[in-house]
Scaffold this active site. Structure first.
Site, mmCIF file in Angstrom:
data_model
loop_
_atom_site.group_PDB
_atom_site.id
_atom_site.type_symbol
_atom_site.label_atom_id
_atom_site.label_comp_id
_atom_site.label_asym_id
_atom_site.label_seq_id
_atom_site.Cartn_x
_atom_site.Cartn_y
_atom_site.Cartn_z
ATOM 1 N N GLY A 62 0.873 -1.358 -0.046
ATOM 2 C CA GLY A 62 -0.040 -0.101 0.033
ATOM 3 C C GLY A 62 0.923 1.396 -0.098
ATOM 4 N N VAL A 107 -1.116 6.832 2.382
ATOM 5 C CA VAL A 107 -0.466 7.739 3.359
ATOM 6 C C VAL A 107 0.465 7.126 4.419
ATOM 7 C CG1 VAL A 107 -0.866 9.768 4.817
ATOM 8 C CG2 VAL A 107 -2.464 9.292 3.233
ATOM 9 N N ILE A 108 0.072 6.147 4.965
ATOM 10 C CA ILE A 108 1.076 5.551 5.800
ATOM 11 C C ILE A 108 2.285 4.969 5.229
ATOM 12 C CG2 ILE A 108 1.103 3.631 7.614
ATOM 13 C CD1 ILE A 108 -1.640 4.205 8.540
ATOM 14 N N GLU A 129 1.877 -1.143 -4.626
ATOM 15 C CA GLU A 129 0.541 -0.622 -4.709
ATOM 16 C C GLU A 129 -0.388 -0.966 -5.734
ATOM 17 O OE1 GLU A 129 -1.206 1.734 -2.813
ATOM 18 O OE2 GLU A 129 -2.647 1.308 -4.477
ATOM 19 N N VAL A 171 -0.761 -7.726 -4.043
ATOM 20 C CA VAL A 171 0.105 -8.610 -3.170
ATOM 21 C C VAL A 171 -1.069 -9.720 -2.818
ATOM 22 C CG1 VAL A 171 0.985 -8.997 -0.989
ATOM 23 C CG2 VAL A 171 1.458 -7.144 -2.194
ATOM 24 N N HIS A 202 8.274 38.339 1.249
ATOM 25 C CA HIS A 202 9.384 38.098 0.578
ATOM 26 C C HIS A 202 10.680 38.179 1.323
ATOM 27 C CE1 HIS A 202 12.190 37.372 -2.909
ATOM 28 N NE2 HIS A 202 12.995 38.749 -2.517
HETATM 29 P P1 NAD Z 1 -4.861 4.448 2.224
HETATM 30 O O1 NAD Z 1 -6.308 4.609 2.096
HETATM 31 O O2 NAD Z 1 -4.145 5.899 2.308
HETATM 32 O O3 NAD Z 1 -3.821 3.769 1.572
HETATM 33 C C1 NAD Z 1 -3.878 2.312 1.383
HETATM 34 C C2 NAD Z 1 -3.297 2.139 -0.069
HETATM 35 O O4 NAD Z 1 -3.361 0.604 0.015
HETATM 36 C C3 NAD Z 1 -4.293 2.399 -1.106
HETATM 37 O O5 NAD Z 1 -3.541 2.993 -1.941
HETATM 38 C C4 NAD Z 1 -4.556 0.991 -1.782
HETATM 39 O O6 NAD Z 1 -4.852 1.088 -3.066
HETATM 40 C C5 NAD Z 1 -3.610 0.197 -1.208
HETATM 41 N N1 NAD Z 1 -3.814 -1.225 -1.359
HETATM 42 C C6 NAD Z 1 -5.053 -1.744 -0.879
HETATM 43 N N2 NAD Z 1 -5.050 -3.409 -0.884
HETATM 44 C C7 NAD Z 1 -3.756 -3.697 -1.627
HETATM 45 C C8 NAD Z 1 -3.173 -4.900 -1.852
HETATM 46 N N3 NAD Z 1 -3.865 -6.003 -1.671
HETATM 47 N N4 NAD Z 1 -1.779 -4.786 -2.384
HETATM 48 C C9 NAD Z 1 -1.308 -3.556 -2.665
HETATM 49 N N5 NAD Z 1 -1.904 -2.191 -2.408
HETATM 50 C C10 NAD Z 1 -3.174 -2.361 -1.779
HETATM 51 O O7 NAD Z 1 -4.545 4.123 3.958
HETATM 52 P P2 NAD Z 1 -3.197 3.959 4.974
HETATM 53 O O8 NAD Z 1 -2.111 4.508 4.378
HETATM 54 O O9 NAD Z 1 -3.437 2.545 5.392
HETATM 55 O O10 NAD Z 1 -3.618 5.008 5.848
HETATM 56 C C11 NAD Z 1 -5.151 4.841 6.367
HETATM 57 C C12 NAD Z 1 -5.721 5.986 6.998
HETATM 58 O O11 NAD Z 1 -5.162 6.809 7.926
HETATM 59 C C13 NAD Z 1 -6.138 6.888 5.894
HETATM 60 O O12 NAD Z 1 -7.332 7.310 5.842
HETATM 61 C C14 NAD Z 1 -5.095 8.006 6.036
HETATM 62 O O13 NAD Z 1 -5.919 9.435 5.495
HETATM 63 C C15 NAD Z 1 -5.074 8.220 7.529
HETATM 64 N N6 NAD Z 1 -3.690 8.882 7.708
HETATM 65 C C16 NAD Z 1 -3.367 10.150 7.831
HETATM 66 C C17 NAD Z 1 -2.017 10.641 7.873
HETATM 67 C C18 NAD Z 1 -1.883 12.021 7.417
HETATM 68 O O14 NAD Z 1 -3.008 12.751 7.601
HETATM 69 N N7 NAD Z 1 -0.829 12.423 7.153
HETATM 70 C C19 NAD Z 1 -1.185 9.628 8.146
HETATM 71 C C20 NAD Z 1 -1.424 8.418 8.326
HETATM 72 C C21 NAD Z 1 -2.686 7.786 8.101
#
Ligand code: NAD
Length: 476
Positions: free
Chosen positions: A189, A192-193, A212, A246, A452
């Site tokens: 994935g 964001v995380i 991804e 995956v 600036h």
């Molecule tokens: P996410 O939804 O941001 O990303 C998960 C990703 O995993 C997606 O792009 C998806 O397509 C992919 N994915 C799903 N199944 C898969 C597979 N079998 N194989 C490969 N890729 C796959 O979720 P996250 O990163 O786990 O974050 C969880 C939540 O926490 C989100 O809503 C995020 O906004 C929030 N969060 C926010 C922040 C921030 O604001 N900076 C930081 C961390 C988390």
């Protein structure tokens, strides 16, 4: 009665603790019940954000970026420090200190605002009262509640073929606490995380493989920005394979064998740790008594109306357990909103101006609609973008990468979206959020004096570029 409350909040993450403070500020007798337990078994207020998410990850991102820059950038500034040495234990200790400072701060805020903070597990009963099982001793007590605000948050999605063992196959919390740098880190994935934790360990020396499933990188972001971000991440050494689904992960001794499908067929990669970061799901396990019927949607989110009321009378839900973006600031704002609704005050929650941020290097941040969404919604628009390369401050910072893109309505000039990839995008986006909250036009930003030399000038130039009037770039 001492255990009778105007408001009982369940959960003390950024949704719940903020709702409790505002409810108490509104003169309502308030309790906040929370059952977060850290790995040492101790309770702390603050939920995932403070204990295992936003705060510790930002601490690690900052430390790892400094480590990376000391090794790769200082010399460019004429600062010779030799090869930097990593003291991961000290880095982790610093992170722990910051987390403790903030979680302890919530207890103080509760005391100062006369909120009864109760470490315990809450269950919503059929009559809308709340049964609490105390964390300390397991004693049960029923709180009489005129109103309940559910703010129980979310938990990582677990893949059936890659179950967390918290040693080799890990979640985001585990990935914040590694006590040594994994030689090879796999990440499922590139959301964001995945991007944030992948960045931390890459900078500290891991070989990071990010897989991804979607073909489009950062499909939820403006695709011009996503492409630029991917290009910049590649330069930082963060390689992302998109269109890679995956299908299997097998722990073999100290390794994990990961199988995925991409356009070339079945592929395999072996890593030392595998982070599963494929999203989070609303957390409502065991929250309702069997006869307390609250409607959940197909994905398990608590259904709410425009005032965040659930299907149970006087029971509200905010934050990750309710529909919408899973973001701490969305949760807090909904918490304030509901606490004001309960108190009969004028309250508003604007879901159109919730900023999203990814704390990578460079950072990515946006608010409002993407160009793809405007096209899909058939909204006539104008677009202006401007790069950080022509910005004096960005050059001085040795971070002249990325751009600001502004989208405005073609006829009314109202700003519809602002998208940034670049240095301090997380801070810069605040100007765009405020502008959109006030329904500003691109011209409003054009006519606003920007200091600036400062990074904010790039927002100014992007606004000018909307009308092909950028001053420090060629308008095409
Ligand atoms: P996410 O939804 O941001 O990303 C998960 C990703 O995993 C997606 O792009 C998806 O397509 C992919 N994915 C799903 N199944 C898969 C597979 N079998 N194989 C490969 N890729 C796959 O979720 P996250 O990163 O786990 O974050 C969880 C939540 O926490 C989100 O809503 C995020 O906004 C929030 N969060 C926010 C922040 C921030 O604001 N900076 C930081 C961390 C988390």
């Amino acid at each position: 009665m001492s255990n009778s409350y105007d408001v009982v909040v369940i959960g003390a993450g950024p949704g719940g603790y903020v709702a409790a403070i505002r409810a108490a500020q509104n003169g309502l007798k308030t309790a906040c019940v929370d059952n977060w337990q850290n790995r040492d078994g101790k309770h702390a207020f603050g939920g995932c954000c403070l204990n295992a998410g936003c705060i510790p990850s930002k601490a690690m991102l900052e430390s790892s970026e400094l480590f990376h820059r000391a090794g790769h950038e200082f010399e460019t500034h004429g600062v010779k420090v030799g090869k930097p040495e990593l003291d991961l234990a000290a880095m982790q200790k610093r992170k722990g200190r910051i987390v403790k400072q903030f979680t302890g701060g919530i207890s103080q805020l509760f005391k100062g605002n006369k909120v009864d903070g109760i470490p315990g597990t809450a269950r919503v009963l059929k009559d809308g009262n709340v049964e609490v099982t105390k964390l300390d001793g397991g004693e049960k007590e029923t709180l009489q509640a005129k109103n309940v605000i559910i703010a129980t948050g979310s938990t990582p999605v677990e893949l059936p073929f890659a179950k967390f063992d918290h040693e080799r196959i890990v979640d985001s919390w585990d990935a914040l606490d590694f006590d040594e740098v994994p030689k090879r880190l796999g990440v499922i994935g590139a959301g964001v995380i995945g991007l944030e934790m992948g960045s931390v360990w890459k900078r500290l020396g891991s070989e990071v493989t990010m897989l991804e499933a979607e073909e489009d990188f950062l499909w939820m972001a403006d695709q011009q920005i996503a492409k630029e971000a991917r290009k910049q991440f590649k330069k930082e050494g963060l390689e992302i394979t998109t269109g890679a689904k995956v299908t299997q992960a097998e722990v073999k001794g100290k390794e994990v064998k990961v199988t995925y499908e991409d356009k070339n067929g079945t592929q395999e990669v072996t890593v030392d740790k595998l982070l599963v970061a494929v999203g989070r799901r609303p957390y409502t396990d065991g929250l309702f008594a069997d006869d307390a019927k609250v409607k959940l949607d197909k994905r398990g989110f608590i259904e709410v109306d425009e005032h965040n009321r659930t299907s149970m009378k006087n029971v509200y839900a905010v934050g990750d357990c309710a529909p919408g973006l899973m973001l701490a600031h969305k949760a807090s704002e909904e918490g304030v909103f509901v606490a004001d609704v309960i108190a009969g005050k004028t309250a508003e929650m604007n879901h159109d101006t919730i900023p999203s941020i990814i704390y990578t290097a460079p950072e990515v941040a946006w608010v409002g609609r993407t160009e793809e969404q405007l096209k899909k919604d058939k909204v006539p628009y104008k677009s202006g973008s401007f790069g950080f390369a022509a910005n004096g401050r960005a050059q001085a910072m040795e971070q002249p990468h990325g751009m600001v893109k502004m989208l405005a309505h073609k006829d009314t000039d109202e700003i519809l979206g602002v998208h940034i990839v670049g240095p301090m995008a997380s801070e810069l986006i605040a100007e765009a959020v405020l502008a959109m909250e006030f329904r500003a036009s691109a011209e409003d930003i054009q006519l606003t004096i920007h200091a600036h030399p400062a990074l904010g000038e790039v927002i100014h130039e992007a606004a000018l570029a909307v009308d092909k009037r950028a001053l420090h770039g060629i308008n095409r």
